[in-house]
Design an enzyme around this catalytic site. Structure first.
Site, PDB file in Angstrom:
ATOM      1  NE  ARG A   1     -11.175  -4.467   2.118  1.00 34.54           N
ATOM      2  CZ  ARG A   1     -11.046  -3.376   1.394  1.00 34.54           C
ATOM      3  NH1 ARG A   1     -11.954  -3.097   0.458  1.00 34.54           N
ATOM      4  NH2 ARG A   1     -10.027  -2.544   1.583  1.00 34.54           N
TER       5      ARG A   1
ATOM      6  CD  GLU B   1     -12.789 -10.176  -4.343  1.00 35.46           C
ATOM      7  OE1 GLU B   1     -11.744  -9.560  -4.666  1.00 35.46           O
ATOM      8  OE2 GLU B   1     -13.821  -9.600  -3.971  1.00 35.46           O
TER       9      GLU B   1
ATOM     10  CG  HIS C   1     -12.739  -6.157  -5.699  1.00 35.21           C
ATOM     11  ND1 HIS C   1     -12.164  -6.869  -4.682  1.00 35.21           N
ATOM     12  CD2 HIS C   1     -12.753  -4.867  -5.276  1.00 35.21           C
ATOM     13  CE1 HIS C   1     -11.846  -6.057  -3.678  1.00 35.21           C
ATOM     14  NE2 HIS C   1     -12.198  -4.835  -4.024  1.00 35.21           N
TER      15      HIS C   1
END
Length: 537
Positions: free
Chosen positions: A235, A264, A282
């Site tokens: 994370r 993000e 990601h």
């Protein structure tokens, strides 16, 4: 003969063909563009189930437009785009695919570690630019190195198992895993500082909580083993990106593999300036297999739900089930006691006892053991914790939860106590009750760690154990006030003047570990903890 209309399953985004096949034989599968809001709301009017990914927002308005809706399914792990509370209030089941991406996420962490160890990305870019510089991109072997795993949840375990095949020495930091369980995995549990000092590679596998945000900052990076390489595919925000960039610039950290970021989408970061940082957007769950698993998992859950069967991956299963009406108010109490126990204990005990007393024992109260177990892990593991997976999480960490009953307690109609012995010999306990006044039900804490109190089991609570003396209350209030944290309620319990005291505060704002530590240091607290008991589905 009039045919019976099939239940309508609405797909708002792309789903794996195999998942559609699971549904098509028994349901009317329809499609709509989930980002076209008017079209979505119109299509929901006839839907018995809706399956989404991440682009479709199923909020209170969307749920309100779906009068027939029985189940919302998210083909993935996160539920940020689904209003679970609104769904629960309407009696709509919410399901997701909590294990669909765990293999992909673990493999992404391994891929980043390998790429950082061998300078793969920068060497590839250089060669494609016409540069043949073998010596510049000399890497390191993994065999024989110490790999530190921060977080031994499902993904952390998968990562550790894969790294063991490289002939590494595995150590891990996770205060919520028992040493015996880690030993079964071939991993030695250590403290965070020891892990930082000993590891040649560090990989993070933690959920994002107030306690874990910024866990690896400038202080931690100052004590790492020189030349360490750090991986974060868990994370964003668990590592202070600027502090990591500074450590790389100074040469203390030899490289990093980063897949997640504090904000993000992220297209600018101080980490992007370094050739020895492998940065990806990601991609942890971005495999065909993970997407297919997610689609199949939720398709099966939707099928079970529309058939009226038990659904293992329901995240709001507490909204229903065969539970006596008198026991239902104790479910949120038991879960909150589990959360409070974990916070006060600073970890999960190997053996936890859930004791239930009072007139409530005229009913079957076995579900309260599950509710406590759910609370024990609710804020310390990556995945969504439900009544279904809570026992599996406990078993996976070597935690036994036992239910005992005692009907001889005339003062209160019900009392639930969670008690456990920790590895250091301490015994921790928390107790609570539900007070019913007319149609109103109030959850209260009645005891923490042997100290009697009466405090609402709601909101953000802080606990400080210290030696009773004048001025402590003022010091705590002053520090929290300067930090902009408002105190909504406070209670001090003690057994005798000048002895050990327990201060419990309800505050309006989250308190991070740094502020909690500052308060504890200022008052000489021997123990300090925080827990969020806000109503969360």
């Amino acid at each position: 003969m009039t045919s019976v209309a099939q239940p309508v399953v609405l797909l708002t985004e792309e789903l794996a063909p195999a998942a559609i096949d699971v549904l098509a034989s028994e349901f009317d599968v329809r499609h709509v563009n989930g980002t076209d809001r008017p079209a979505l709301l119109a299509a929901l009017a006839d839907a018995d189930a809706v399956i989404v990914r991440s682009a479709t927002q199923i909020d209170a308005e969307a749920i309100g437009a779906a009068g027939r809706l029985k189940v919302i399914a998210r083909a993935g792990v996160g539920l940020d785009n689904v209003d679970v509370a609104a769904a629960t209030a309407r009696g709509v089941m919410v399901v997701n695919a909590p294990t669909s991406n765990i293999v992909s996420a673990a493999e992404q962490a391994v891929a980043l570690l390998l790429a950082v160890a061998r300078n793969t990305a920068s060497a590839s870019s250089a060669l494609k630019a016409g540069e043949w510089k073998r010596s510049k991109y000399t890497g390191v072997e993994i065999q024989g190195k110490t790999v530190g795993v921060i977080g031994l949840g499902r993904i952390g375990v998968l990562f550790a198992q894969r790294m063991a095949a490289f002939g590494t020495r595995l150590i891990a930091y996770d205060p919520y895993v028992q040493p015996a369980r880690a030993a079964q995995l071939g991993v030695r549990l250590v403290g965070l500082e020891e892990l930082l000092r000993e590891s040649d590679f560090i990989s993070i596998h933690l959920p994002k909580t107030p306690e874990t945000v910024g866990l690896i900052g400038a202080r931690e990076l100052a004590i790492v083993k020189p030349g360490v390489r750090i991986i974060n595919a868990a994370r964003g925000g668990l590592i202070d990106e600027q502090a990591l960039a500074d450590a790389i610039a100074e040469g203390r950290v030899a490289g990093a593999g980063i897949d997640v970021y504090a904000k993000e989408p992220c297209t600018a970061s101080p980490l992007f300036a370094f050739d020895n940082v492998v940065a990806t957007p990601h991609l942890g769950a971005s495999t065909h297999e993970a997407q297919d698993k997610a689609g199949l998992a939720v398709a099966r859950s939707v099928k079970l739900a529309l058939q009226g069967e038990f659904v293992p991956d329901a995240v709001n299963v507490q909204a229903g089930g065969v539970v006596a009406e008198d026991v239902r108010p104790l479910l949120p109490l038991a879960e909150k006691l589990g959360k409070a126990f974990t916070a006060v204990a600073g970890g999960v005990a190997a053996n936890v006892t859930v004791e239930v007393r009072g007139q409530i024992l005229a009913n079957d109260v076995s579900v309260l053991r599950l509710a406590v177990t759910k609370g024990l892990f609710a804020q310390v593991v990556e995945e969504q914790v439900t009544y279904v997976n809570a026992p599996l999480l406990a078993a996976g960490r070597g935690v036994e939860v036992e239910l005992v009953t005692n009907g001889d307690f005339p003062e209160l109609e019900n009392l639930v106590t969670v008690r456990g012995a920790l590895p250091d010999g301490r015994t921790v306990s928390v107790s609570g009750t539900v007070v019913v006044s007319g149609a109103r039900e109030t959850l209260k804490l009645t005891e923490v760690d042997g100290f009697d109190l009466e405090l609402s089991a709601e909101g953000i609570l802080l606990f400080f154990r210290y030696i009773d003396r004048p001025g402590v209350v003022g010091t705590v209030g002053s520090i929290l006030g300067e930090a902009g944290v408002n105190i909504a309620a406070m209670q001090v319990a003690r057994r005798e003047a000048g002895g050990t005291a327990l201060m419990t505060l309800t505050v309006d704002n989250p308190v991070n570990s740094e502020l909690l530590s500052s308060v504890a240091t200022a008052i000489g607290a021997t123990a300090a903890s925080a827990v969020d008991l806000s109503d969360q589905i």
